[in-house]
Design an enzyme around this catalytic site. Structure first.
Site, PDB file in Angstrom:
ATOM      1  N   GLY A 222       0.833  -1.197   0.000  1.00 51.05           N
ATOM      2  CA  GLY A 222       0.000   0.000   0.000  1.00 51.05           C
ATOM      3  C   GLY A 222       0.866   1.245   0.000  1.00 51.05           C
ATOM      4  O   GLY A 222       2.034   1.211  -0.404  1.00 51.05           O
ATOM      5  N   SER A 223       0.321   2.328   0.464  1.00 51.56           N
ATOM      6  CA  SER A 223       1.019   3.607   0.419  1.00 51.56           C
ATOM      7  C   SER A 223       2.115   3.685   1.475  1.00 51.56           C
ATOM      8  O   SER A 223       2.082   2.991   2.502  1.00 51.56           O
ATOM      9  CB  SER A 223       0.029   4.753   0.639  1.00 51.56           C
ATOM     10  OG  SER A 223      -0.405   4.781   1.989  1.00 51.56           O
ATOM     11  N   THR A 226       0.714   4.853   4.930  1.00 51.99           N
ATOM     12  CA  THR A 226       0.105   3.770   5.709  1.00 51.99           C
ATOM     13  C   THR A 226       1.162   2.775   6.157  1.00 51.99           C
ATOM     14  O   THR A 226       1.083   2.230   7.264  1.00 51.99           O
ATOM     15  CB  THR A 226      -0.980   3.061   4.884  1.00 51.99           C
ATOM     16  OG1 THR A 226      -1.930   4.034   4.438  1.00 51.99           O
ATOM     17  CG2 THR A 226      -1.694   2.006   5.703  1.00 51.99           C
ATOM     18  N   GLY A 227       2.160   2.532   5.314  1.00 56.16           N
ATOM     19  CA  GLY A 227       3.240   1.619   5.685  1.00 56.16           C
ATOM     20  C   GLY A 227       3.963   2.054   6.947  1.00 56.16           C
ATOM     21  O   GLY A 227       4.348   1.221   7.780  1.00 56.16           O
ATOM     22  N   CYS A 278       2.059   0.641  -8.537  1.00 59.44           N
ATOM     23  CA  CYS A 278       3.166   1.193  -7.757  1.00 59.44           C
ATOM     24  C   CYS A 278       4.420   1.350  -8.610  1.00 59.44           C
ATOM     25  O   CYS A 278       5.242   2.224  -8.351  1.00 59.44           O
ATOM     26  CB  CYS A 278       3.444   0.320  -6.541  1.00 59.44           C
ATOM     27  SG  CYS A 278       3.735  -1.418  -6.923  1.00 59.44           S
ATOM     28  N   GLU A 375       3.661  11.031  -5.907  1.00 59.96           N
ATOM     29  CA  GLU A 375       3.162   9.874  -6.643  1.00 59.96           C
ATOM     30  C   GLU A 375       1.690  10.108  -6.967  1.00 59.96           C
ATOM     31  O   GLU A 375       0.845  10.171  -6.070  1.00 59.96           O
ATOM     32  CB  GLU A 375       3.314   8.595  -5.816  1.00 59.96           C
ATOM     33  CG  GLU A 375       2.802   7.364  -6.541  1.00 59.96           C
ATOM     34  CD  GLU A 375       2.824   6.105  -5.682  1.00 59.96           C
ATOM     35  OE1 GLU A 375       2.870   5.003  -6.253  1.00 59.96           O
ATOM     36  OE2 GLU A 375       2.783   6.231  -4.453  1.00 59.96           O
TER      37      GLU A 375
END
Length: 472
Positions: A222-223, A226-227, A278, A375
């Site tokens: 994920g982003s 969030t990571g 991604c 991004e």
């Protein structure tokens, strides 16, 4: 198997409904297409308990038997490809052809992962002692998959984690849970109860999962934002983590690139899956000698690509998957307009139902602009002009991200020499986005921690155990 509702979770090999549900929306029409279970904390506890109860038996199962079951699961997914692809298009938005490719890729990823093996290293075999290092399963893996490729990216985790002897609790994105729930239903007919549990839920479920004391490892895609939260949550119990996060992937197009040969490839490098990849090209650096002809070729090709409902024949690009991401993409476009950047094509929302954004290409915006530095994860691409290759390399590397990159040119050796200097986990020459279960894939800098794929990815799901025997 049926692909209509009701949709249920799979816990301990059994179908489990939610005490509550949440709606899943078709992003092309904004119509509700199904209701997914909204797992309670108690249901998460039950899923973790089922995985933990199944772990000793699964870990003790010979790897050849685990391999055979994972391979069989891949065959089962392939056998149901038509139903899976239609459901995936309905909830994710991608065209049927792309959905079929994703489901087929998921099946092949399972089968490819099943061919890997766990190495054993003999450290010493002498008259005094025998020492070897093995790789043993960690325990219960909490896997969190994203909405852009919900099935194939889940299989990046399922295949190696289960092959290594772990059990799993898999959570799909709340934007795309339905296809994964049906996969769980299928897997329950093949795997022992509790080996793979699939639960769905809203925003609260992810943090519950990552902080759960019964989870030994978290694998998240994920982003980057969030990571970071996943890593912080996992730190309380020192969970192992694999984080495949965001990217702002550069492409460098060298002056000897054949524009006619690479223009279509470069278009899809940026816009496949509507840019929601991604490892999509997010910044395209083009040498000034070929900038104008490549710009014209990309704009001309964009005019031939149909954007629309993924279920309609001829559609090549669907909608943005969800409203929050749609609004983020529109905000980047608004910012570019307010700053007076030149739009070569696109730049306007459709104004019709569905989260549609046309292919948008921006002509040589400043390096410090948001559309270059952030991004976008949508169908918006900045074309950037360069004169000196050293400058292009420096600009490509001037990012907090380092997931993927590509270099394009007729002299393959020269292009490869440039690729060696790009600070990314994977750099392709004259292609992009080629992944295989037999090769490691992961990011550097803020694009992630750890890798997926290959033996290296398999070992992410193991602990190292050294056994030493003193000889008498």
């Amino acid at each position: 198997m049926g692909f209509d509702g009701p949709f249920t979770m799979t816990i301990g090999g059994r179908a489990v409904a939610g005490d509550a549900t949440f709606d899943v929306v078709n992003p092309a029409t904004e119509a509700v297409i199904g209701a997914a279970p909204d797992a309670t904390r108690a249901q998460l506890d039950n899923a973790v308990a089922a995985a933990r109860a199944a772990f000793p038996g699964w870990a003790a199962t010979p790897i050849a038997e685990r391999r055979a079951l994972i391979d069989r699961l891949g065959d089962a997914v392939m056998a149901e490809i038509d139903g899976f692809k239609r459901l995936l298009t309905a909830e994710q938005g991608k065209p049927h052809a792309d959905a079929q490719n994703e489901i087929g890729g998921a099946a092949l990823w399972l089968k490819g992962a099943a061919t890997l093996d766990l190495p054993v290293t003999v450290n010493e075999d002498s008259a005094d002692r025998y020492s070897e290092t093995r790789h043993v399963p960690i325990g219960v893996v909490g896997a969190i998959a994203p909405w852009n490729f919900p099935i194939v990216l889940a299989m990046f985790k399922v295949g190696p984690a289960l092959l290594a002897g772990n059990t799993m609790v898999l959570k799909p994105s709340p934007f795309t849970p339905l296809t994964t729930l049906k996969f769980g239903e299928l897997a329950a007919t093949i795997l022992p109860p509790g080996v793979l549990n699939v639960i769905s839920g809203g925003d609260a479920l992810g943090p519950w999962l990552t902080e759960h004391p019964g989870i030994d490892k978290v694998s998240f895609t994920g982003s980057t934002a969030t990571g970071r939260r996943v890593m912080q949550s996992a730190s309380a119990t020192l969970k192992r983590v694999t984080l495949e996060l965001g990217g702002n992937d550069p492409a460098i197009v060298l002056p000897d690139a054949d524009v006619a040969a690479v223009a279509e490839k470069l278009f899809w490098a940026a816009f496949a899956n509507n840019g929601q990849i991604c490892i999509a090209t997010k910044r395209m650096y083009v040498h000034e000698d070929i900038y104008e002809p490549l710009k014209e070729a990309l704009v001309a090709y964009a005019a031939t690509v149909k954007v629309g409902d993924g279920s309609e024949q001829g559609t090549r690009l669907g909608p943005i998957n969800n409203r929050p991401q749609y609004e983020r993409v529109l905000d980047l476009i608004r910012d570019a307009k307010e700053r007076g950047y030149t739009f070569l094509t696109g730049g306007e929302a459709s104004g019709t139902p569905g989260y549609f954004v046309p292919v948008t290409i921006i002509d040589n915006p400043p390096e410090d602009s948001r559309i270059v530095q952030e991004e976008q994860f949508g169908p918006v691409l900045p074309l950037l002009k360069f004169r000196d290759v050293e400058d292009a390399i420096a600009r490509a590397n001037a990012s907090d991200y380092g997931l993927g990159a590509s270099v394009w040119g007729s002299d393959e050796d020269a292009a490869f020499a440039v690729a060696e200097r790009i600070a990314s986990g994977t750099v392709w020459v004259n292609e992009t986005q080629h992944l295989t279960p037999l090769a490691a894939f992961g990011g550097v800098k803020q694009s992630g921690v750890g890798v997926e794929g290959g033996v290296e990815g398999l070992l992410e799901y193991t602990n190292v155990k050294t056994l030493v025997r003193r000889r008498q």
